[in-house]
Design a protein around this motif. Sequence first.
Motif, PDB file in Angstrom:
ATOM      1  N   HIS A 203       0.814  -1.222   0.000  1.00  0.00           N
ATOM      2  CA  HIS A 203       0.000   0.000   0.000  1.00  0.00           C
ATOM      3  C   HIS A 203       0.844   1.267   0.000  1.00  0.00           C
ATOM      4  CE1 HIS A 203      -3.036  -2.832   2.062  1.00  0.00           C
ATOM      5  NE2 HIS A 203      -3.230  -2.819   0.752  1.00  0.00           N
ATOM      6  N   LEU A 204       2.173   1.118  -0.054  1.00  0.00           N
ATOM      7  CA  LEU A 204       3.078   2.268  -0.045  1.00  0.00           C
ATOM      8  C   LEU A 204       3.424   2.662  -1.479  1.00  0.00           C
ATOM      9  CD1 LEU A 204       4.873   4.258   1.528  1.00  0.00           C
ATOM     10  CD2 LEU A 204       6.664   2.503   1.506  1.00  0.00           C
ATOM     11  N   ALA A 205       2.975   3.843  -1.904  1.00  0.00           N
ATOM     12  CA  ALA A 205       3.225   4.315  -3.268  1.00  0.00           C
ATOM     13  C   ALA A 205       4.471   5.180  -3.359  1.00  0.00           C
ATOM     14  CB  ALA A 205       2.014   5.092  -3.782  1.00  0.00           C
ATOM     15  N   ALA A 206       4.774   5.943  -2.301  1.00  0.00           N
ATOM     16  CA  ALA A 206       5.954   6.810  -2.291  1.00  0.00           C
ATOM     17  C   ALA A 206       6.330   7.103  -0.840  1.00  0.00           C
ATOM     18  CB  ALA A 206       5.703   8.107  -3.052  1.00  0.00           C
ATOM     19  N   PHE A 207       7.620   7.374  -0.616  1.00  0.00           N
ATOM     20  CA  PHE A 207       8.087   7.701   0.722  1.00  0.00           C
ATOM     21  C   PHE A 207       9.126   8.814   0.637  1.00  0.00           C
ATOM     22  CE2 PHE A 207      11.024   4.487  -0.823  1.00  0.00           C
ATOM     23  CZ  PHE A 207      12.260   4.958  -0.426  1.00  0.00           C
ATOM     24  N   CYS A 208       9.488   9.364   1.779  1.00  0.00           N
ATOM     25  CA  CYS A 208      10.610  10.290   1.866  1.00  0.00           C
ATOM     26  C   CYS A 208      11.529   9.806   2.976  1.00  0.00           C
ATOM     27  CB  CYS A 208      10.147  11.720   2.112  1.00  0.00           C
ATOM     28  SG  CYS A 208       9.470  12.003   3.765  1.00  0.00           S
ATOM     29  N   GLU A 209      12.736  10.309   2.990  1.00  0.00           N
ATOM     30  CA  GLU A 209      13.697   9.954   4.033  1.00  0.00           C
ATOM     31  C   GLU A 209      13.708  11.046   5.106  1.00  0.00           C
ATOM     32  OE1 GLU A 209      15.440   7.252   4.396  1.00  0.00           O
ATOM     33  OE2 GLU A 209      15.255   6.283   2.428  1.00  0.00           O
ATOM     34  N   TYR A 210      13.408  10.630   6.337  1.00  0.00           N
ATOM     35  CA  TYR A 210      13.549  11.556   7.464  1.00  0.00           C
ATOM     36  C   TYR A 210      13.888  10.711   8.690  1.00  0.00           C
ATOM     37  CZ  TYR A 210      12.946  15.821  10.177  1.00  0.00           C
ATOM     38  OH  TYR A 210      13.169  16.925  10.979  1.00  0.00           O
ATOM     39  N   GLY A 211      15.143  10.320   8.768  1.00  0.00           N
ATOM     40  CA  GLY A 211      15.589   9.396   9.801  1.00  0.00           C
ATOM     41  C   GLY A 211      15.307   7.959   9.412  1.00  0.00           C
ATOM     42  N   VAL A 212      14.114   7.722   8.891  1.00  0.00           N
ATOM     43  CA  VAL A 212      13.686   6.433   8.354  1.00  0.00           C
ATOM     44  C   VAL A 212      12.910   6.712   7.069  1.00  0.00           C
ATOM     45  CG1 VAL A 212      13.563   5.350  10.638  1.00  0.00           C
ATOM     46  CG2 VAL A 212      11.529   6.455   9.683  1.00  0.00           C
ATOM     47  N   GLN A 213      12.430   5.676   6.437  1.00  0.00           N
ATOM     48  CA  GLN A 213      11.539   5.850   5.298  1.00  0.00           C
ATOM     49  C   GLN A 213      10.151   6.208   5.815  1.00  0.00           C
ATOM     50  OE1 GLN A 213      11.557   2.498   2.628  1.00  0.00           O
ATOM     51  NE2 GLN A 213      13.670   2.810   2.020  1.00  0.00           N
ATOM     52  N   VAL A 214       9.744   7.437   5.584  1.00  0.00           N
ATOM     53  CA  VAL A 214       8.453   7.930   6.047  1.00  0.00           C
ATOM     54  C   VAL A 214       7.434   7.801   4.916  1.00  0.00           C
ATOM     55  CG1 VAL A 214       7.191   9.947   6.887  1.00  0.00           C
ATOM     56  CG2 VAL A 214       9.532   9.539   7.660  1.00  0.00           C
ATOM     57  N   PRO A 215       6.350   7.055   5.112  1.00  0.00           N
ATOM     58  CA  PRO A 215       5.338   6.937   4.071  1.00  0.00           C
ATOM     59  C   PRO A 215       4.781   8.308   3.692  1.00  0.00           C
ATOM     60  CG  PRO A 215       5.019   5.232   5.710  1.00  0.00           C
ATOM     61  CD  PRO A 215       6.065   6.160   6.256  1.00  0.00           C
ATOM     62  N   ALA A 216       4.822   8.606   2.397  1.00  0.00           N
ATOM     63  CA  ALA A 216       4.358   9.902   1.913  1.00  0.00           C
ATOM     64  C   ALA A 216       3.053   9.783   1.147  1.00  0.00           C
ATOM     65  CB  ALA A 216       5.421  10.540   1.015  1.00  0.00           C
ATOM     66  N   LEU A 217       2.908   8.707   0.360  1.00  0.00           N
ATOM     67  CA  LEU A 217       1.685   8.488  -0.408  1.00  0.00           C
ATOM     68  C   LEU A 217       1.321   7.019  -0.307  1.00  0.00           C
ATOM     69  CD1 LEU A 217      -0.303  10.010  -2.362  1.00  0.00           C
ATOM     70  CD2 LEU A 217       1.008   8.990  -4.222  1.00  0.00           C
ATOM     71  N   VAL A 218       0.091   6.745   0.094  1.00  0.00           N
ATOM     72  CA  VAL A 218      -0.395   5.379   0.242  1.00  0.00           C
ATOM     73  C   VAL A 218      -1.675   5.219  -0.564  1.00  0.00           C
ATOM     74  CG1 VAL A 218       0.640   5.048   2.523  1.00  0.00           C
ATOM     75  CG2 VAL A 218      -1.678   5.970   2.355  1.00  0.00           C
ATOM     76  N   SER A 219      -1.994   3.975  -0.897  1.00  0.00           N
ATOM     77  CA  SER A 219      -3.260   3.748  -1.600  1.00  0.00           C
ATOM     78  C   SER A 219      -3.701   2.307  -1.442  1.00  0.00           C
ATOM     79  CB  SER A 219      -3.139   4.101  -3.084  1.00  0.00           C
ATOM     80  OG  SER A 219      -2.285   3.205  -3.760  1.00  0.00           O
ATOM     81  N   LYS A 220      -4.993   2.127  -1.493  1.00  0.00           N
ATOM     82  CA  LYS A 220      -5.617   0.790  -1.480  1.00  0.00           C
ATOM     83  C   LYS A 220      -6.953   0.921  -2.202  1.00  0.00           C
ATOM     84  CE  LYS A 220      -7.116  -3.008   1.512  1.00  0.00           C
ATOM     85  NZ  LYS A 220      -8.563  -3.059   1.164  1.00  0.00           N
ATOM     86  N   GLY A 221      -7.041   0.332  -3.378  1.00  0.00           N
ATOM     87  CA  GLY A 221      -8.264   0.460  -4.155  1.00  0.00           C
ATOM     88  C   GLY A 221      -8.531   1.902  -4.531  1.00  0.00           C
ATOM     89  N   ASN A 222      -9.698   2.405  -4.179  1.00  0.00           N
ATOM     90  CA  ASN A 222     -10.078   3.788  -4.478  1.00  0.00           C
ATOM     91  C   ASN A 222      -9.616   4.777  -3.418  1.00  0.00           C
ATOM     92  OD1 ASN A 222     -11.513   3.278  -6.900  1.00  0.00           O
ATOM     93  ND2 ASN A 222     -13.257   2.536  -5.706  1.00  0.00           N
TER      94      ASN A 222
END
Length: 201
Positions: A155-174
């Motif tokens: 469900h993780l579409a994109a992340f950024c780095e801030y100490g760890v991989q921080v989920p930035a964009l998520v999605s599931k279905g609609n």
Amino acid sequence: MIAIIDYGAGNLFSVKNALTYLGLPYQITNDLEEIRRADSYILPGVGAFPFAMKMLRQTNLIEEIKKQVVEKPLLGICLGMQMLFEESYEFERCSGLSLIPGKVDRWDAGGLKIPHMGWNQLSVKQPENPLLKGLQEGDSVYFVHSYMAYPKPEHLAAFCEYGVQVPALVSKGNVYGAQFHPEKSGEVGLQILRNFGGLTK
């Protein structure tokens, strides 16, 4: 028509201004019939998770929103993204909308200041995700948050780095969630909102 859900804990006007700029039709509402008639939804959010969920429950819209997003797109922004998950541990354990599996909690940023505030670069995990159309690896968006989501990898579409991989964009279905503020993220954010508008039938 995009319904911007008004439950008293969302940053409505910056979202409204961005949609106006893009020429996307919208309505700010918490009316049940207007929610049913809408073609897609934006759930903004600012403040603390328990307060926001309490305010949303008071609208009596939660079950209708869950019903509608089976067939219609929903975008949660910032705290609105976090509310899409099953639960949060911000101040206390609090149930979310359970539209995306996972929780929201603190994270160890390796000595970096929290809240995570400012511009950060996106690393794309799902280039085929419709909200990422027209974006490039390393495009920057604007964050303001003190807690982060812990989604399943699929469900993780994109992340950024801030100490760890921080989920930035998520999605599931609609259902889509942006931890950052697309409405405050310049042309990159406008492209994401434009892409979301393109999902509206």
